[in-house]
Design a protein around this motif. Sequence first.
Motif, PDB file in Angstrom:
ATOM      1  N   GLY A  65       8.697  20.405  35.222  1.00 20.13           N
ATOM      2  CA  GLY A  65       9.732  20.213  34.217  1.00 20.13           C
ATOM      3  C   GLY A  65       9.768  18.759  33.798  1.00 20.13           C
ATOM      4  N   ILE A  66       9.925  18.524  32.520  1.00 21.26           N
ATOM      5  CA  ILE A  66      10.105  17.158  32.028  1.00 21.26           C
ATOM      6  C   ILE A  66      11.550  17.055  31.588  1.00 21.26           C
ATOM      7  N   ILE A  67      12.294  16.232  32.310  1.00 25.10           N
ATOM      8  CA  ILE A  67      13.732  16.121  32.079  1.00 25.10           C
ATOM      9  C   ILE A  67      14.049  14.735  31.539  1.00 25.10           C
ATOM     10  N   GLU A  68      14.762  14.688  30.435  1.00 21.78           N
ATOM     11  CA  GLU A  68      15.201  13.398  29.906  1.00 21.78           C
ATOM     12  C   GLU A  68      16.380  12.896  30.712  1.00 21.78           C
ATOM     13  N   THR A  69      16.425  11.588  30.893  1.00 22.33           N
ATOM     14  CA  THR A  69      17.544  10.991  31.620  1.00 22.33           C
ATOM     15  C   THR A  69      18.780  10.942  30.741  1.00 22.33           C
ATOM     16  N   ASN A  70      19.910  10.962  31.392  1.00 25.02           N
ATOM     17  CA  ASN A  70      21.182  10.807  30.717  1.00 25.02           C
ATOM     18  C   ASN A  70      21.356   9.361  30.232  1.00 25.02           C
ATOM     19  N   GLU A  71      20.686   8.443  30.922  1.00 24.51           N
ATOM     20  CA  GLU A  71      20.807   7.017  30.612  1.00 24.51           C
ATOM     21  C   GLU A  71      19.769   6.579  29.585  1.00 24.51           C
ATOM     22  N   CYS A  72      20.195   5.743  28.680  1.00 27.81           N
ATOM     23  CA  CYS A  72      19.301   5.086  27.733  1.00 27.81           C
ATOM     24  C   CYS A  72      19.070   3.670  28.267  1.00 27.81           C
ATOM     25  N   ILE A  73      17.827   3.230  28.247  1.00 23.37           N
ATOM     26  CA  ILE A  73      17.479   1.914  28.803  1.00 23.37           C
ATOM     27  C   ILE A  73      16.832   1.070  27.708  1.00 23.37           C
ATOM     28  N   THR A  82       9.146   0.494  37.526  1.00 21.95           N
ATOM     29  CA  THR A  82       8.468   1.695  38.014  1.00 21.95           C
ATOM     30  C   THR A  82       9.515   2.734  38.387  1.00 21.95           C
ATOM     31  N   TYR A  83       9.155   4.007  38.186  1.00 18.07           N
ATOM     32  CA  TYR A  83      10.024   5.131  38.517  1.00 18.07           C
ATOM     33  C   TYR A  83       9.569   5.713  39.849  1.00 18.07           C
ATOM     34  N   HIS A  84      10.540   6.092  40.684  1.00 14.50           N
ATOM     35  CA  HIS A  84      10.230   6.596  42.016  1.00 14.50           C
ATOM     36  C   HIS A  84      11.004   7.873  42.324  1.00 14.50           C
ATOM     37  N   SER A  85      10.423   8.675  43.225  1.00 14.09           N
ATOM     38  CA  SER A  85      11.065   9.914  43.667  1.00 14.09           C
ATOM     39  C   SER A  85      12.303   9.613  44.495  1.00 14.09           C
ATOM     40  N   LYS A  86      13.225  10.548  44.474  1.00 11.62           N
ATOM     41  CA  LYS A  86      14.401  10.508  45.341  1.00 11.62           C
ATOM     42  C   LYS A  86      14.145  11.447  46.514  1.00 11.62           C
ATOM     43  N   VAL A  87      14.479  11.021  47.719  1.00  9.03           N
ATOM     44  CA  VAL A  87      14.280  11.841  48.910  1.00  9.03           C
ATOM     45  C   VAL A  87      15.048  13.154  48.779  1.00  9.03           C
ATOM     46  N   SER A  88      16.221  13.108  48.173  1.00  2.48           N
ATOM     47  CA  SER A  88      17.016  14.329  47.997  1.00  2.48           C
ATOM     48  C   SER A  88      16.272  15.362  47.157  1.00  2.48           C
ATOM     49  N   MET A  89      15.478  14.912  46.196  1.00  4.30           N
ATOM     50  CA  MET A  89      14.680  15.821  45.377  1.00  4.30           C
ATOM     51  C   MET A  89      13.463  16.326  46.153  1.00  4.30           C
ATOM     52  N   HIS A  96       8.012  13.979  42.155  1.00  5.07           N
ATOM     53  CA  HIS A  96       8.103  13.228  40.909  1.00  5.07           C
ATOM     54  C   HIS A  96       6.711  12.708  40.558  1.00  5.07           C
ATOM     55  N   ILE A  97       6.341  12.844  39.318  1.00  6.93           N
ATOM     56  CA  ILE A  97       5.066  12.327  38.850  1.00  6.93           C
ATOM     57  C   ILE A  97       5.344  10.924  38.327  1.00  6.93           C
ATOM     58  N   GLY A  98       4.958   9.900  39.113  1.00  8.58           N
ATOM     59  CA  GLY A  98       5.308   8.511  38.852  1.00  8.58           C
ATOM     60  C   GLY A  98       4.788   7.981  37.526  1.00  8.58           C
ATOM     61  N   THR A  99       5.519   7.027  36.994  1.00  3.78           N
ATOM     62  CA  THR A  99       5.134   6.364  35.756  1.00  3.78           C
ATOM     63  C   THR A  99       5.741   4.965  35.740  1.00  3.78           C
ATOM     64  N   THR A 100       5.525   4.262  34.665  1.00  5.15           N
ATOM     65  CA  THR A 100       6.007   2.892  34.555  1.00  5.15           C
ATOM     66  C   THR A 100       6.966   2.734  33.380  1.00  5.15           C
ATOM     67  N   LEU A 101       7.746   1.695  33.463  1.00  2.00           N
ATOM     68  CA  LEU A 101       8.622   1.279  32.370  1.00  2.00           C
ATOM     69  C   LEU A 101       7.963   0.058  31.745  1.00  2.00           C
ATOM     70  N   ASP A 102       7.556   0.175  30.507  1.00  2.49           N
ATOM     71  CA  ASP A 102       6.897  -0.938  29.833  1.00  2.49           C
ATOM     72  C   ASP A 102       7.907  -1.981  29.379  1.00  2.49           C
ATOM     73  N   PRO A 103       7.478  -3.251  29.302  1.00  2.97           N
ATOM     74  CA  PRO A 103       8.331  -4.280  28.712  1.00  2.97           C
ATOM     75  C   PRO A 103       8.684  -3.892  27.277  1.00  2.97           C
ATOM     76  N   ASP A 104       9.862  -4.293  26.828  1.00  2.00           N
ATOM     77  CA  ASP A 104      10.313  -4.063  25.457  1.00  2.00           C
ATOM     78  C   ASP A 104      10.567  -2.580  25.178  1.00  2.00           C
ATOM     79  N   PHE A 105      10.836  -1.802  26.232  1.00  4.49           N
ATOM     80  CA  PHE A 105      11.101  -0.368  26.081  1.00  4.49           C
ATOM     81  C   PHE A 105      12.535  -0.149  25.633  1.00  4.49           C
ATOM     82  N   PHE A 106      12.725   0.882  24.811  1.00  2.66           N
ATOM     83  CA  PHE A 106      14.068   1.311  24.413  1.00  2.66           C
ATOM     84  C   PHE A 106      14.084   2.817  24.309  1.00  2.66           C
ATOM     85  N   SER A 109      14.416   8.075  29.299  1.00  3.84           N
ATOM     86  CA  SER A 109      13.158   8.254  30.024  1.00  3.84           C
ATOM     87  C   SER A 109      12.885   9.740  30.207  1.00  3.84           C
ATOM     88  N   ALA A 110      11.632  10.118  30.146  1.00  8.11           N
ATOM     89  CA  ALA A 110      11.211  11.488  30.410  1.00  8.11           C
ATOM     90  C   ALA A 110      10.638  11.520  31.825  1.00  8.11           C
TER      91      ALA A 110
END
Length: 147
Positions: A65-73, A82-89, A96-106, A109-110
């Motif tokens: 599943g690709i879930i959009e976050t409630n938060e806008c960054i 970097t995005y990381h898994s939560k132990v609770s999940m 979680h399929i890891g990915t990165t947050l690029d500079p100047d992102f708006f 997150s998916a």
Amino acid sequence: GALSDNDIKKLLGKQIYIYPFKEENLKGGSYNLTASRCAIIKEQNEKEQLIIYGDEIIIPAGKTGIIETNECILVSRWITGTYHSKVSMVNKGIGHIGTTLDPDFFGVSAIALHNMSNHDVTIKYKDTIATIMFDTLRSLSSGNNDN
């Protein structure tokens, strides 16, 4: 290097913007991201489909599943992450399929979550689904990103 909670607080409204920001989601060196009501479940060789019932998203066994976050960054060209898994999940069988947050992102997150279990997993609206760690760059990014 990696930013602490105090670093993140100092940069909020300057180089890091998180909306809505919730103090309880800020951890020692990260920020917890929550599920929105928007998700796509990709079936192999089939159409994408939404499996949402009110405030619940169901990820079928063995599916991603690709879930959009409630938060806008929004981050400046000095910030990456970097995005990381939560132990609770992970305890529910979700990887979680890891990915990165690029500079100047708006934007939102998916977050790609793969259900490795033999049963459907339910994600509720505003459940914590991933954590993000922010880093500062030693030099200004070109702003060239594709994530």
